[in-house]
Design a protein around this motif. Structure first.
Motif, PDB file in Angstrom:
ATOM      1  N   LEU A  31     -36.722  32.656 -90.395  1.00 23.66           N
ATOM      2  CA  LEU A  31     -37.285  33.969 -90.671  1.00 23.66           C
ATOM      3  C   LEU A  31     -38.357  34.346 -89.659  1.00 23.66           C
ATOM      4  O   LEU A  31     -38.963  33.489 -89.016  1.00 23.66           O
ATOM      5  CB  LEU A  31     -37.917  34.010 -92.069  1.00 23.66           C
ATOM      6  CG  LEU A  31     -36.992  34.049 -93.278  1.00 23.66           C
ATOM      7  CD1 LEU A  31     -36.467  32.672 -93.615  1.00 23.66           C
ATOM      8  CD2 LEU A  31     -37.709  34.614 -94.497  1.00 23.66           C
ATOM      9  N   ALA A  32     -38.599  35.634 -89.561  1.00 27.33           N
ATOM     10  CA  ALA A  32     -39.726  36.156 -88.794  1.00 27.33           C
ATOM     11  C   ALA A  32     -40.140  37.477 -89.424  1.00 27.33           C
ATOM     12  O   ALA A  32     -39.352  38.110 -90.129  1.00 27.33           O
ATOM     13  CB  ALA A  32     -39.367  36.356 -87.330  1.00 27.33           C
ATOM     14  N   GLU A  33     -41.385  37.892 -89.191  1.00 21.37           N
ATOM     15  CA  GLU A  33     -41.871  39.150 -89.759  1.00 21.37           C
ATOM     16  C   GLU A  33     -42.681  39.920 -88.730  1.00 21.37           C
ATOM     17  O   GLU A  33     -43.885  40.128 -88.890  1.00 21.37           O
ATOM     18  CB  GLU A  33     -42.677  38.934 -91.052  1.00 21.37           C
ATOM     19  CG  GLU A  33     -43.158  37.514 -91.298  1.00 21.37           C
ATOM     20  CD  GLU A  33     -44.298  37.098 -90.415  1.00 21.37           C
ATOM     21  OE1 GLU A  33     -45.211  37.893 -90.160  1.00 21.37           O
ATOM     22  OE2 GLU A  33     -44.264  35.956 -89.935  1.00 21.37           O
ATOM     23  N   PRO A  34     -42.029  40.374 -87.640  1.00 16.62           N
ATOM     24  CA  PRO A  34     -42.756  41.167 -86.646  1.00 16.62           C
ATOM     25  C   PRO A  34     -43.209  42.505 -87.211  1.00 16.62           C
ATOM     26  O   PRO A  34     -42.584  43.048 -88.132  1.00 16.62           O
ATOM     27  CB  PRO A  34     -41.724  41.356 -85.531  1.00 16.62           C
ATOM     28  CG  PRO A  34     -40.408  41.248 -86.226  1.00 16.62           C
ATOM     29  CD  PRO A  34     -40.601  40.237 -87.302  1.00 16.62           C
ATOM     30  N   ASP A  35     -44.273  43.010 -86.654  1.00 17.50           N
ATOM     31  CA  ASP A  35     -44.756  44.345 -87.011  1.00 17.50           C
ATOM     32  C   ASP A  35     -43.665  45.368 -86.706  1.00 17.50           C
ATOM     33  O   ASP A  35     -43.051  45.341 -85.638  1.00 17.50           O
ATOM     34  CB  ASP A  35     -46.016  44.638 -86.191  1.00 17.50           C
ATOM     35  CG  ASP A  35     -46.804  45.821 -86.717  1.00 17.50           C
ATOM     36  OD1 ASP A  35     -46.205  46.901 -86.913  1.00 17.50           O
ATOM     37  OD2 ASP A  35     -48.021  45.677 -86.900  1.00 17.50           O
ATOM     38  N   LEU A  36     -43.419  46.273 -87.640  1.00 17.24           N
ATOM     39  CA  LEU A  36     -42.387  47.288 -87.425  1.00 17.24           C
ATOM     40  C   LEU A  36     -42.678  48.146 -86.200  1.00 17.24           C
ATOM     41  O   LEU A  36     -41.761  48.699 -85.580  1.00 17.24           O
ATOM     42  CB  LEU A  36     -42.269  48.184 -88.660  1.00 17.24           C
ATOM     43  CG  LEU A  36     -41.278  47.750 -89.742  1.00 17.24           C
ATOM     44  CD1 LEU A  36     -41.391  48.669 -90.944  1.00 17.24           C
ATOM     45  CD2 LEU A  36     -39.853  47.751 -89.202  1.00 17.24           C
ATOM     46  N   ARG A  37     -43.957  48.271 -85.850  1.00 20.22           N
ATOM     47  CA  ARG A  37     -44.308  49.074 -84.676  1.00 20.22           C
ATOM     48  C   ARG A  37     -43.887  48.395 -83.375  1.00 20.22           C
ATOM     49  O   ARG A  37     -43.764  49.059 -82.347  1.00 20.22           O
ATOM     50  CB  ARG A  37     -45.822  49.321 -84.635  1.00 20.22           C
ATOM     51  CG  ARG A  37     -46.385  50.087 -85.825  1.00 20.22           C
ATOM     52  CD  ARG A  37     -47.902  50.047 -85.776  1.00 20.22           C
ATOM     53  NE  ARG A  37     -48.389  48.666 -85.839  1.00 20.22           N
ATOM     54  CZ  ARG A  37     -49.631  48.297 -85.493  1.00 20.22           C
ATOM     55  NH1 ARG A  37     -50.480  49.195 -85.024  1.00 20.22           N
ATOM     56  NH2 ARG A  37     -49.997  47.037 -85.591  1.00 20.22           N
ATOM     57  N   ASN A  38     -43.682  47.105 -83.434  1.00 20.08           N
ATOM     58  CA  ASN A  38     -43.341  46.342 -82.236  1.00 20.08           C
ATOM     59  C   ASN A  38     -41.828  46.366 -82.049  1.00 20.08           C
ATOM     60  O   ASN A  38     -41.126  45.370 -82.229  1.00 20.08           O
ATOM     61  CB  ASN A  38     -43.861  44.912 -82.367  1.00 20.08           C
ATOM     62  CG  ASN A  38     -43.843  44.155 -81.050  1.00 20.08           C
ATOM     63  OD1 ASN A  38     -43.259  44.608 -80.064  1.00 20.08           O
ATOM     64  ND2 ASN A  38     -44.477  43.000 -81.042  1.00 20.08           N
ATOM     65  N   THR A  39     -41.317  47.523 -81.688  1.00 17.51           N
ATOM     66  CA  THR A  39     -39.865  47.697 -81.597  1.00 17.51           C
ATOM     67  C   THR A  39     -39.206  46.782 -80.571  1.00 17.51           C
ATOM     68  O   THR A  39     -38.081  46.315 -80.813  1.00 17.51           O
ATOM     69  CB  THR A  39     -39.515  49.163 -81.314  1.00 17.51           C
ATOM     70  OG1 THR A  39     -40.252  49.620 -80.179  1.00 17.51           O
ATOM     71  CG2 THR A  39     -39.865  50.039 -82.523  1.00 17.51           C
ATOM     72  N   PRO A  40     -39.831  46.475 -79.425  1.00 19.95           N
ATOM     73  CA  PRO A  40     -39.180  45.513 -78.516  1.00 19.95           C
ATOM     74  C   PRO A  40     -39.005  44.135 -79.146  1.00 19.95           C
ATOM     75  O   PRO A  40     -37.999  43.465 -78.917  1.00 19.95           O
ATOM     76  CB  PRO A  40     -40.128  45.468 -77.310  1.00 19.95           C
ATOM     77  CG  PRO A  40     -40.859  46.772 -77.345  1.00 19.95           C
ATOM     78  CD  PRO A  40     -41.048  47.061 -78.800  1.00 19.95           C
ATOM     79  N   SER A  41     -39.987  43.708 -79.954  1.00 15.57           N
ATOM     80  CA  SER A  41     -39.866  42.411 -80.610  1.00 15.57           C
ATOM     81  C   SER A  41     -38.751  42.433 -81.645  1.00 15.57           C
ATOM     82  O   SER A  41     -37.931  41.505 -81.726  1.00 15.57           O
ATOM     83  CB  SER A  41     -41.194  42.026 -81.272  1.00 15.57           C
ATOM     84  OG  SER A  41     -41.131  40.743 -81.845  1.00 15.57           O
ATOM     85  N   VAL A  42     -38.692  43.491 -82.458  1.00 15.49           N
ATOM     86  CA  VAL A  42     -37.619  43.608 -83.448  1.00 15.49           C
ATOM     87  C   VAL A  42     -36.262  43.596 -82.750  1.00 15.49           C
ATOM     88  O   VAL A  42     -35.312  42.935 -83.191  1.00 15.49           O
ATOM     89  CB  VAL A  42     -37.799  44.880 -84.290  1.00 15.49           C
ATOM     90  CG1 VAL A  42     -36.592  45.096 -85.214  1.00 15.49           C
ATOM     91  CG2 VAL A  42     -39.089  44.809 -85.110  1.00 15.49           C
TER      92      VAL A  42
END
Length: 257
Positions: free
Chosen positions: A212-223
């Motif tokens: 699992l991971a939980e990147p910030d939704l604002r960090n679209t490149p990470s998502v």
């Protein structure tokens, strides 16, 4: 500086002020057998990764080793061959690696999400909380062809405060990451390393069914990097410090996605 691909990925909570240590709310109430309380051995630095590389590729995870460590001995995980080169996770050694990791945390692109900018003591407190803990989170350097170029945290998501925000399963394993140098961002390397790390978790943690991971939704490149690495967007969750994309890579789908 705008966020870059898989570079800054937010962790579950902001670091406590230097010297205060983690608050009682930072971890779940877990009663561990005595054998789990031993600290992770750091061993040698990159020679250890080289030694692991010499192990047989088909070397199975030994059951007697899997039962005495919350994350099945990350330090012993063999490296992975990737399109970018030979990659290994090497647990952080505070006295050796602090300047490097603290330098990455002071990159504005990283600091925007990790919030660990400032003097080295800020990063030291964050690392020490894991290194002096019970082993439910292991901070690692990502070493590519012998060069440390990224930072990862491999953690037990089912034993983390994150478990209060989603239907956790036993041995769920979480990943936080950042790519250290700007030259390594924005060219797909994050996706490559995320896939490699997910495979390492599933190879060496036989009881783990999901990464699992939980990147910030604002960090679209990470998502986007997680999606490219075979993770699926399971849900959007409201965590104390962010609205996050809950990304999941399932063991059952590892050879499909």
């Amino acid at each position: 500086m705008p966020p870059t691909e898989a570079g800054p990925e937010a962790r579950p909570g902001a670091a406590p002020p230097p010297g205060t240590g983690p608050s009682p709310d930072d971890t779940l109430d877990l009663h561990l057998p005595e054998e789990f309380l031993a600290l992770l051995a750091t061993g040698e630095r990159f020679p250890a990764a080289a030694a692991a590389a010499g192990r047989a590729e088909g070397d199975p995870v030994r059951a007697d080793r899997a039962d005495d460590d919350l994350l099945d001995h990350v330090a012993d995980w063999r490296p992975a061959d990737t399109p970018a080169g030979r990659f290994a996770l090497v647990p952080v050694r505070l006295d050796h690696d602090l300047p490097l990791v603290a330098g990455w945390m002071n990159d504005p692109a990283v600091a925007a999400f990790w919030e660990l900018q400032g003097p080295e003591s800020v990063t030291a407190d964050h690392l020490r909380a894991q290194l002096d803990g019970d082993g439910r989170s292991v901070p690692c350097l990502g070493v590519l062809d012998g060069t440390p170029m990224s930072y990862f945290e491999i953690y037990r998501a089912d034993l983390d405060p994150l478990a209060r925000h989603y239907p956790a399963r036993p041995h769920d394993t979480g990943v936080h990451l950042l790519i250290g140098g700007a030259r390594d961002r924005g060219r797909g390397l994050g996706t490559t390393l995320l896939r490699a790390v997910a495979e390492l978790v599933l190879d060496h943690r036989p009881r783990c069914t999901r990464v699992l991971a939980e990147p910030d939704l604002r960090n679209t490149p990470s998502v986007a990097a997680f999606l490219g690495a075979g993770f699926r967007l399971s849900a959007e969750v409201d965590l104390p410090d962010k609205r996050a994309a809950l990304m999941v890579r399932d063991r059952d789908l590892r050879h499909v996605l």
